[in-house]
Design a protein around this motif. Structure first.
Motif, PDB file in Angstrom:
ATOM      1  N   UNK A  88      66.135  -5.204 -60.391  1.00  0.00           N
ATOM      2  CA  UNK A  88      64.565  -4.734 -60.155  1.00  0.00           C
ATOM      3  C   UNK A  88      63.826  -6.043 -60.582  1.00  0.00           C
ATOM      4  N   UNK A  89      62.887  -5.975 -59.221  1.00  0.00           N
ATOM      5  CA  UNK A  89      61.843  -7.285 -59.867  1.00  0.00           C
ATOM      6  C   UNK A  89      60.494  -6.707 -60.052  1.00  0.00           C
ATOM      7  N   UNK A  90      59.528  -7.454 -60.189  1.00  0.00           N
ATOM      8  CA  UNK A  90      57.951  -6.633 -59.988  1.00  0.00           C
ATOM      9  C   UNK A  90      57.789  -5.533 -59.324  1.00  0.00           C
ATOM     10  N   UNK A  91      57.918  -5.880 -57.552  1.00  0.00           N
ATOM     11  CA  UNK A  91      58.006  -4.768 -57.264  1.00  0.00           C
ATOM     12  C   UNK A  91      58.605  -3.652 -57.556  1.00  0.00           C
ATOM     13  N   UNK A 303      72.450   4.994 -63.232  1.00  0.00           N
ATOM     14  CA  UNK A 303      71.602   3.687 -63.314  1.00  0.00           C
ATOM     15  C   UNK A 303      71.673   2.925 -61.821  1.00  0.00           C
ATOM     16  N   UNK A 304      72.862   2.932 -61.099  1.00  0.00           N
ATOM     17  CA  UNK A 304      73.023   2.704 -60.050  1.00  0.00           C
ATOM     18  C   UNK A 304      71.533   3.147 -59.744  1.00  0.00           C
ATOM     19  N   UNK A 305      70.865   3.781 -58.967  1.00  0.00           N
ATOM     20  CA  UNK A 305      68.899   3.681 -59.319  1.00  0.00           C
ATOM     21  C   UNK A 305      68.322   3.203 -58.387  1.00  0.00           C
ATOM     22  N   UNK A 306      68.811   1.714 -59.833  1.00  0.00           N
ATOM     23  CA  UNK A 306      67.803   0.929 -59.898  1.00  0.00           C
ATOM     24  C   UNK A 306      68.017   0.087 -58.226  1.00  0.00           C
ATOM     25  N   UNK A 307      68.889  -0.175 -57.893  1.00  0.00           N
ATOM     26  CA  UNK A 307      69.458  -0.941 -56.594  1.00  0.00           C
ATOM     27  C   UNK A 307      69.088   0.177 -55.395  1.00  0.00           C
ATOM     28  N   UNK A 308      68.869   0.946 -55.248  1.00  0.00           N
ATOM     29  CA  UNK A 308      68.281   1.463 -54.298  1.00  0.00           C
ATOM     30  C   UNK A 308      66.185   1.234 -54.294  1.00  0.00           C
ATOM     31  N   UNK A 309      66.166   1.428 -55.687  1.00  0.00           N
ATOM     32  CA  UNK A 309      64.501   1.140 -55.961  1.00  0.00           C
ATOM     33  C   UNK A 309      63.900   0.519 -55.692  1.00  0.00           C
ATOM     34  N   UNK A 310      64.893  -0.655 -55.501  1.00  0.00           N
ATOM     35  CA  UNK A 310      64.614  -2.725 -55.483  1.00  0.00           C
ATOM     36  C   UNK A 310      64.367  -2.791 -53.881  1.00  0.00           C
TER      37      UNK A 310
END
Length: 337
Positions: A88-91, A303-310
């Motif tokens: 995750x970046x700031x966005x 926890x891989x959800x973060x990749x989709x969020x990014x």
């Protein structure tokens, strides 16, 4: 430190990191084995050598248990915690703060690796408010897809587990195969009983563009389809190798998604990254809703959800068009439309 918690957390980290399944299962099985004993019995077995000789307890898991019983954070766990990273970046972090749930997950009822309660525990630990259990439908025999009879049985189990899990709403669902004629691989009566229906193609992915387009339109036009899952079927990395994306008329399919109020899934698995960025842009222009989903087959994979969020954040998908940012009441009103 509690030895069961230590073993379980190590398994979670390994699942998140997509470690080989045999490594994960060593820690999951050890946790299940010692979880049947009260603390005093476990300590006694560790002292007198019986634990080391117990089936399912290997050298690595024994060392974790021993260190936890001594009151320490096991070295294996400390190392995994120190190595943990985020895409995750700031966005992405700003969007992650608005995500409430995950609408695509699997258990050992189909091709997941753990029982449903462990998937619930993983989701609660990540702060999810709701999780949809979407095991496969019967056509996907390689994934032990659920017949109508088995899905009916699972619905009763989910109802009980949801009642016993006040920290999380467990939603009923299915990842239903889109068959060659565009129909959905489950009875209409059962589809009507589900909270979430993720419709995905898993077979004949190299069919021609026109055939794939009509097949997908059949599913999108079905009144019980909630989400169009991993729409291209591509694989870009991972243990299964790579696979090119299916070809279809994205403008027609996404226009139908917008018209029928079907969300386009942003599948978070790093090996999928599906849809590609250009198709996310096409779906955005068509006015589609989106669902960011982990497609988890184990607790740590949630926890891989973060990749989709990014990826959603990087492609400018507004939070208000992501159904997994919605409160569960609004979500269920939408899926039951």
């Amino acid at each position: 430190m509690d030895p069961v918690a230590a073993l379980s957390e190590i398994a979670f980290h390994l699942e998140r990191d997509r470690a080989p399944q045999f490594k994960v299962q060593a820690f999951r099985k050890a946790a299940a084995t010692i979880g049947a004993w009260i603390p005093d019995e476990l300590a006694a077995r560790a002292r007198d050598g019986r634990l080391k000789a117990t089936k399912g307890i290997g050298a690595s898991t024994f060392e974790v248990i021993r260190q936890a019983l001594d009151g320490d954070v096991p070295g294996r766990l400390a190392k995994l915690r120190a190595e943990e990273s985020s895409p995750l970046t700031d966005g992405g972090r700003a969007l992650a703060a608005q995500i409430r749930g995950d609408l695509h997950s699997h258990s050992d009822w189909s091709d997941g690796t753990t029982p449903i309660p462990l998937m619930i525990d993983g989701a609660v630990g990540l702060g999810r408010e709701y999780l949809a259990l979407t095991d496969h439908s019967p056509n996907l025999t390689v994934a032990h897809g659920l017949t109508a009879e088995r899905l009916t049985e699972q619905l009763e189990v989910v109802a009980e587990l949801d009642h016993d899990a006040p920290a999380l709403r467990l939603l009923t669902g299915i990842e239903v195969d889109i068959l060659d004629d565009g129909s959905l691989d489950q009875t209409p009566e059962l589809l009507d009983r589900l909270d979430v229906v993720v419709a995905s193609i898993h077979s004949h992915l190299r069919a021609d563009r026109a055939t794939m387009t009509e097949r997908m339109l059949g599913a999108v036009n079905h009144p019980r389809t909630s989400i169009l899952g991993h729409c291209t079927g591509r694989l870009v990395e991972g243990s299964r190798g790579t696979r090119p994306p299916s070809e279809f008329d994205a403008e027609r399919v996404f226009a139908a998604c917008a018209e029928n109020d079907v969300a386009v899934e942003i599948n978070a698995r790093p090996e999928r990254q599906d849809p590609p960025d250009d198709l996310i842009a096409t779906a955005l222009a068509a006015g589609c809703l989106f669902s960011i989903d982990s497609d988890a087959h184990a607790p740590g994979q949630l926890a891989l959800l973060d990749y989709g969020i990014e990826r959603a954040a990087a492609n400018g998908v507004p939070a208000e068009r992501i159904i997994t940012t919605w409160p569960v009441e609004r979500l269920l009103e939408w899926t039951g439309r």
